[in-house]
Design a protein around this motif. Structure first.
Motif, PDB file in Angstrom:
ATOM      1  N   GLY A  45       0.786  -1.221   0.000  1.00 19.92           N
ATOM      2  CA  GLY A  45       0.000   0.000   0.000  1.00 19.92           C
ATOM      3  C   GLY A  45       0.816   1.268   0.000  1.00 19.92           C
ATOM      4  O   GLY A  45       1.943   1.318   0.482  1.00 19.92           O
ATOM      5  N   GLU A  46       0.220   2.273  -0.578  1.00 21.11           N
ATOM      6  CA  GLU A  46       0.778   3.618  -0.584  1.00 21.11           C
ATOM      7  C   GLU A  46      -0.347   4.561  -0.177  1.00 21.11           C
ATOM      8  O   GLU A  46      -1.512   4.302  -0.467  1.00 21.11           O
ATOM      9  N   LEU A  47       0.019   5.643   0.462  1.00 20.40           N
ATOM     10  CA  LEU A  47      -0.964   6.661   0.832  1.00 20.40           C
ATOM     11  C   LEU A  47      -0.524   8.018   0.308  1.00 20.40           C
ATOM     12  O   LEU A  47       0.654   8.375   0.400  1.00 20.40           O
ATOM     13  N   ALA A  48      -1.480   8.758  -0.218  1.00 16.72           N
ATOM     14  CA  ALA A  48      -1.207  10.123  -0.655  1.00 16.72           C
ATOM     15  C   ALA A  48      -1.056  11.021   0.566  1.00 16.72           C
ATOM     16  O   ALA A  48      -1.679  10.786   1.606  1.00 16.72           O
ATOM     17  N   CYS A  49      -0.250  12.039   0.441  1.00 16.41           N
ATOM     18  CA  CYS A  49      -0.026  12.980   1.545  1.00 16.41           C
ATOM     19  C   CYS A  49      -1.338  13.561   2.066  1.00 16.41           C
ATOM     20  O   CYS A  49      -1.482  13.786   3.270  1.00 16.41           O
ATOM     21  N   THR A  50      -2.288  13.765   1.173  1.00 19.76           N
ATOM     22  CA  THR A  50      -3.551  14.400   1.567  1.00 19.76           C
ATOM     23  C   THR A  50      -4.451  13.500   2.394  1.00 19.76           C
ATOM     24  O   THR A  50      -5.439  13.970   2.950  1.00 19.76           O
ATOM     25  N   THR A  51      -4.122  12.217   2.508  1.00 17.81           N
ATOM     26  CA  THR A  51      -4.985  11.292   3.248  1.00 17.81           C
ATOM     27  C   THR A  51      -4.657  11.234   4.736  1.00 17.81           C
ATOM     28  O   THR A  51      -5.358  10.571   5.490  1.00 17.81           O
ATOM     29  N   VAL A  56      -1.335  19.487  12.031  1.00 14.79           N
ATOM     30  CA  VAL A  56      -0.390  20.552  11.693  1.00 14.79           C
ATOM     31  C   VAL A  56      -0.769  21.126  10.326  1.00 14.79           C
ATOM     32  O   VAL A  56      -1.532  20.512   9.575  1.00 14.79           O
ATOM     33  N   SER A  57      -0.214  22.284  10.010  1.00 13.10           N
ATOM     34  CA  SER A  57      -0.527  22.931   8.735  1.00 13.10           C
ATOM     35  C   SER A  57       0.021  22.121   7.564  1.00 13.10           C
ATOM     36  O   SER A  57       0.885  21.244   7.736  1.00 13.10           O
ATOM     37  N   LYS A  58      -0.472  22.434   6.374  1.00 14.93           N
ATOM     38  CA  LYS A  58      -0.059  21.731   5.172  1.00 14.93           C
ATOM     39  C   LYS A  58       1.449  21.882   4.921  1.00 14.93           C
ATOM     40  O   LYS A  58       2.126  20.924   4.563  1.00 14.93           O
ATOM     41  N   SER A  59       1.978  23.073   5.144  1.00 16.96           N
ATOM     42  CA  SER A  59       3.409  23.283   4.916  1.00 16.96           C
ATOM     43  C   SER A  59       4.249  22.516   5.939  1.00 16.96           C
ATOM     44  O   SER A  59       5.306  21.986   5.610  1.00 16.96           O
ATOM     45  N   THR A  60       3.762  22.429   7.170  1.00 20.14           N
ATOM     46  CA  THR A  60       4.471  21.662   8.196  1.00 20.14           C
ATOM     47  C   THR A  60       4.422  20.178   7.857  1.00 20.14           C
ATOM     48  O   THR A  60       5.408  19.453   8.042  1.00 20.14           O
ATOM     49  N   GLN A  61       3.286  19.706   7.353  1.00 18.70           N
ATOM     50  CA  GLN A  61       3.182  18.305   6.922  1.00 18.70           C
ATOM     51  C   GLN A  61       4.231  18.014   5.854  1.00 18.70           C
ATOM     52  O   GLN A  61       4.914  16.992   5.922  1.00 18.70           O
ATOM     53  N   SER A  62       4.369  18.912   4.894  1.00 20.30           N
ATOM     54  CA  SER A  62       5.357  18.716   3.826  1.00 20.30           C
ATOM     55  C   SER A  62       6.756  18.563   4.402  1.00 20.30           C
ATOM     56  O   SER A  62       7.538  17.725   3.946  1.00 20.30           O
ATOM     57  N   GLY A  63       7.070  19.358   5.398  1.00 18.49           N
ATOM     58  CA  GLY A  63       8.376  19.261   6.040  1.00 18.49           C
ATOM     59  C   GLY A  63       8.590  17.930   6.729  1.00 18.49           C
ATOM     60  O   GLY A  63       9.687  17.368   6.697  1.00 18.49           O
ATOM     61  N   HIS A  64       7.530  17.408   7.349  1.00 17.48           N
ATOM     62  CA  HIS A  64       7.631  16.104   8.006  1.00 17.48           C
ATOM     63  C   HIS A  64       7.851  14.985   6.986  1.00 17.48           C
ATOM     64  O   HIS A  64       8.682  14.096   7.192  1.00 17.48           O
ATOM     65  N   PHE A  65       7.115  15.023   5.880  1.00 21.75           N
ATOM     66  CA  PHE A  65       7.303  14.012   4.836  1.00 21.75           C
ATOM     67  C   PHE A  65       8.713  14.096   4.258  1.00 21.75           C
ATOM     68  O   PHE A  65       9.363  13.076   4.022  1.00 21.75           O
ATOM     69  N   LYS A  66       9.207  15.312   4.055  1.00 24.22           N
ATOM     70  CA  LYS A  66      10.553  15.499   3.520  1.00 24.22           C
ATOM     71  C   LYS A  66      11.596  14.934   4.481  1.00 24.22           C
ATOM     72  O   LYS A  66      12.540  14.259   4.053  1.00 24.22           O
TER      73      LYS A  66
END
Length: 114
Positions: A45-51, A56-66
């Motif tokens: 399985g894979e999950l999209a970031c939006t799921t 936290v805010s969207k920009s903070t989420q991006s930082g966590h994924f990075k």
């Protein structure tokens, strides 16, 4: 606006994974929660970031994924407008046996507390 695919996603090779870097990535509750969610959809399985329902805010989420990607904990790929995430369990288990088995339950506890 630049295309998301204009930026190449860099992933360390499994031989380049460093314990301290992986541990630092897993040291944040939000990142632990991401790892736990990805573990729930393994092995294919894979999950999209939006799921991910993260507090936290969207920009903070991006930082966590990075941070997780650059540490070698997850693999990301773009598909259309979505960025899909997969846990790199095989690589991590080979380099650091048992680490994910300790981290995943902690991530589930974080999620339960939200």
């Amino acid at each position: 606006m630049a295309s998301r695919t204009a930026t190449e996603l860099l992933h360390p090779d499994s031989a380049e994974l460093r314990f301290t870097t992986v541990l630092a990535a897993l040291g944040d509750p939000v990142r632990l929660a991401i790892v736990a969610r990805l573990a729930d959809v393994e092995p294919d399985g894979e999950l999209a970031c939006t799921t991910f329902a993260l507090p936290v805010s969207k920009s903070t989420q991006s930082g966590h994924f990075k941070a997780l990607r650059e540490a070698g904990v997850i693999r990301q790929r773009d598909e259309g407008t979505r960025r899909l995430n997969r846990l790199r369990r095989d690589d991590l288990d080979a380099r650091f046996p048992g680490l994910l088995d300790l981290a995943i339950p902690q991530g589930r506890q974080v999620i339960a507390g939200w």
